[in-house]
Design a protein around this motif. Structure first.
Motif, PDB file in Angstrom:
ATOM      1  N   MET A   1      71.273   1.344 -36.997  1.00 35.95           N
ATOM      2  CA  MET A   1      71.909   2.604 -36.682  1.00 35.95           C
ATOM      3  C   MET A   1      71.567   3.700 -37.686  1.00 35.95           C
ATOM      4  N   ILE A   2      71.190   3.329 -38.894  1.00 38.18           N
ATOM      5  CA  ILE A   2      70.883   4.357 -39.899  1.00 38.18           C
ATOM      6  C   ILE A   2      69.736   5.240 -39.425  1.00 38.18           C
ATOM      7  N   GLY A   3      68.713   4.642 -38.831  1.00 34.70           N
ATOM      8  CA  GLY A   3      67.588   5.419 -38.317  1.00 34.70           C
ATOM      9  C   GLY A   3      68.034   6.434 -37.275  1.00 34.70           C
ATOM     10  N   THR A   4      68.918   6.027 -36.388  1.00 35.69           N
ATOM     11  CA  THR A   4      69.451   6.930 -35.363  1.00 35.69           C
ATOM     12  C   THR A   4      70.209   8.080 -35.996  1.00 35.69           C
ATOM     13  N   TYR A   5      71.053   7.768 -36.981  1.00 34.61           N
ATOM     14  CA  TYR A   5      71.812   8.818 -37.657  1.00 34.61           C
ATOM     15  C   TYR A   5      70.894   9.798 -38.374  1.00 34.61           C
ATOM     16  N   ILE A   6      69.885   9.290 -39.048  1.00 36.91           N
ATOM     17  CA  ILE A   6      68.951  10.152 -39.782  1.00 36.91           C
ATOM     18  C   ILE A   6      68.200  11.067 -38.822  1.00 36.91           C
ATOM     19  N   ARG A   7      67.709  10.523 -37.722  1.00 33.52           N
ATOM     20  CA  ARG A   7      66.976  11.352 -36.749  1.00 33.52           C
ATOM     21  C   ARG A   7      67.870  12.443 -36.162  1.00 33.52           C
ATOM     22  N   ASN A   8      69.104  12.104 -35.865  1.00 30.62           N
ATOM     23  CA  ASN A   8      69.999  13.074 -35.240  1.00 30.62           C
ATOM     24  C   ASN A   8      70.529  14.109 -36.228  1.00 30.62           C
ATOM     25  N   PHE A   9      70.796  13.694 -37.459  1.00 29.07           N
ATOM     26  CA  PHE A   9      71.368  14.610 -38.451  1.00 29.07           C
ATOM     27  C   PHE A   9      70.297  15.468 -39.104  1.00 29.07           C
ATOM     28  N   GLU A  10      69.138  14.918 -39.382  1.00 29.86           N
ATOM     29  CA  GLU A  10      67.992  15.549 -40.038  1.00 29.86           C
ATOM     30  C   GLU A  10      68.292  15.908 -41.482  1.00 29.86           C
ATOM     31  N   SER A  11      68.997  16.988 -41.764  1.00 27.54           N
ATOM     32  CA  SER A  11      69.299  17.380 -43.144  1.00 27.54           C
ATOM     33  C   SER A  11      70.574  18.211 -43.174  1.00 27.54           C
TER      34      SER A  11
END
Length: 52
Positions: free
Chosen positions: A1-11
């Motif tokens: 799930m971390i990958g999904t969160y990173i892609r969706n949040f970006e920065s």
């Protein structure tokens, strides 16, 4: 799930922009080669810079 969160949040850039729009002085920093970001800042003084 971390990958999904990173892609969706970006920065935190969108958060920094929202704080700037609210009149705050903001600094956005990238950490760990851009894998993490932080937002820091402050509310500008009510006194103008021209006031001694």
């Amino acid at each position: 799930m971390i990958g999904t969160y990173i892609r969706n949040f970006e920065s935190s850039a969108h958060m920094a922009e929202a704080l700037r729009d609210a009149g705050l002085t903001v600094s956005l920093k990238k950490h760990v080669f851009g894998c993490a970001t932080s937002v820091a800042g402050h509310k500008p003084s009510a006194l103008s810079e021209d006031t001694p």
